[in-house]
Enzyme design. Structure first.
Site: not given
Ligand SMILES: CSC[C@H]1O[C@H](OP(=O)(O)O)[C@H](O)[C@@H]1O
Length: 348
Positions: A54, A202, A243
């Site tokens: 995240g 996720q 992101d």
């Molecule tokens: C509040 S940021 C959340 C954002 O990050 C996630 O990516 P990852 O799980 O690969 O770190 C995803 O893009 C979410 O929207």
């Protein structure tokens, strides 16, 4: 497994003040396991291998990683080497660079013996600031959800979200989930369509865990089901995290977000992006200029889950696989940006 107690913090400085404690999100929802990271190298592994993930969360973890490195060696060479190593862990989320820059700025002019304490202090402040920013995002998003619900007050408000932009992805409240939590707590009936979010799931694993733990009604769906639900009038709004939002308002987010935005536009469903200002990247002109993280094909060709005696992995295919982890949603498809300062209808 439902997490009890102070369940909204997935990062904290260790009791002895020398490390950082995170939830190992690879095991959720089956096991709630806290791990203590005691070095910058351990923080880098945890970020790259997505023990913690995240955008705001990887920034906070990296900030503590830099602090731990300075506790071992406060010299400029260590600072620079560690900064670059942590920055290289994941290329897309701008919060990683932002948090590392915050710590480097806080310590660069200090005498070396004072650097580690100042770095830990800045890392802790970044966490507290993020929690407050996400709460404010929730307040502005709540106002938006009240208005949306007023249009159909006799039924729950149906929100679709993608990936996990919850308190697991931030320090508290989440970004996309903050308005949902505050609306639920304010008595607005909310139901969430939770995209499973292949390949790391996720949504099915983390967002569903969060919503269940908070008592928010939700339904896990295949990523490809969202368009049909919108066509059937079953989605009142889409709210996602991000992101990185570039200077022209393009949105980098988990792979599959762009397809949701296209379906939303085609069905006149409002598409909102929730983010703190630390996720805006005015230095990058457009989404085409953002490095898109490519992750291991095995994340796509293998499935891991609980089995008797621990976690098991099954093979889906031996075929080659491509695994871009993010995509770009053009600003033209975004209805608004829900931030801690209010809802923006455009960025540029
Ligand atoms: C509040 S940021 C959340 C954002 O990050 C996630 O990516 P990852 O799980 O690969 O770190 C995803 O893009 C979410 O929207």
């Amino acid at each position: 497994m439902i997490l009890e107690g102070q369940h909204r913090r997935s990062i904290a400085r260790t009791a002895d003040g020398k490390g950082v404690r995170i939830l190992d999100q690879r095991l959720l929802p089956w096991e709630v396991r806290w791990v203590e990271l005691r070095s910058a190298e351990a923080a880098a592994v945890a970020i790259h291998e997505m023990w913690t993930r995240g955008a705001p969360m990887i920034g906070a973890t990296a900030a503590y990683g830099l602090a731990m490195a300075l506790a071992d060696d406060p010299g400029d060479a260590s600072l620079s080497r560690t900064y670059q190593a942590l920055l290289a862990t994941r290329p897309t989320a701008v919060n990683l660079r932002w948090a590392l820059d915050e710590v480097r700025t806080a310590v660069a002019a200090l005498p070396e013996p004072q650097r580690a304490d100042a770095a830990f202090a800045r890392a802790g402040a970044i966490c507290e600031e993020d929690a407050a920013l996400c709460r404010a995002i929730g307040e502005h998003g709540l106002a938006l959800l009240r208005t949306l619900h007023a249009a159909n007050p006799d039924r729950p408000l149906n929100i679709l979200t993608h990936c996990n932009a919850g308190w697991l992805a931030t320090v508290d409240y989440g970004t996309a989930t903050a308005p949902i939590y505050l609306a639920h707590d304010a008595g607005i009936p909310v139901h969430v369509w939770v995209d499973e979010t292949r390949p790391r799931n996720q949504g099915a694993l983390l967002t569903a865990f969060e919503l269940a733990n908070h008592g928010v009604a939700h339904t896990v769906i295949a990523d490809n089901a969202g368009g049909l639900l919108m066509m059937q009038g079953k989605v009142d709004a889409v709210i996602v995290g991000t992101d990185r939002v570039t200077a022209n308002g393009d949105v980098c987010n988990k792979i599959g977000t762009y397809l949701k935005a296209l379906a939303a536009a085609d069905n006149n469903v409002p598409f909102y992006v929730a983010l703190p200002y630390t996720t805006f990247d005015p230095a990058t002109p457009t989404g085409a200029d953002v490095p898109i993280e490519e992750r291991a094909p095995e994340e796509l060709t293998r499935l891991t889950g609980p089995a008797a005696g621990g976690m098991a992995t099954v093979k889906i295919t031996d075929s080659p696989a491509a695994n871009p982890a993010f995509d770009v949603t053009p600003a033209r498809l975004v209805t608004g940006y829900i931030t801690e300062r209010g809802v923006l209808v455009s960025v540029s």
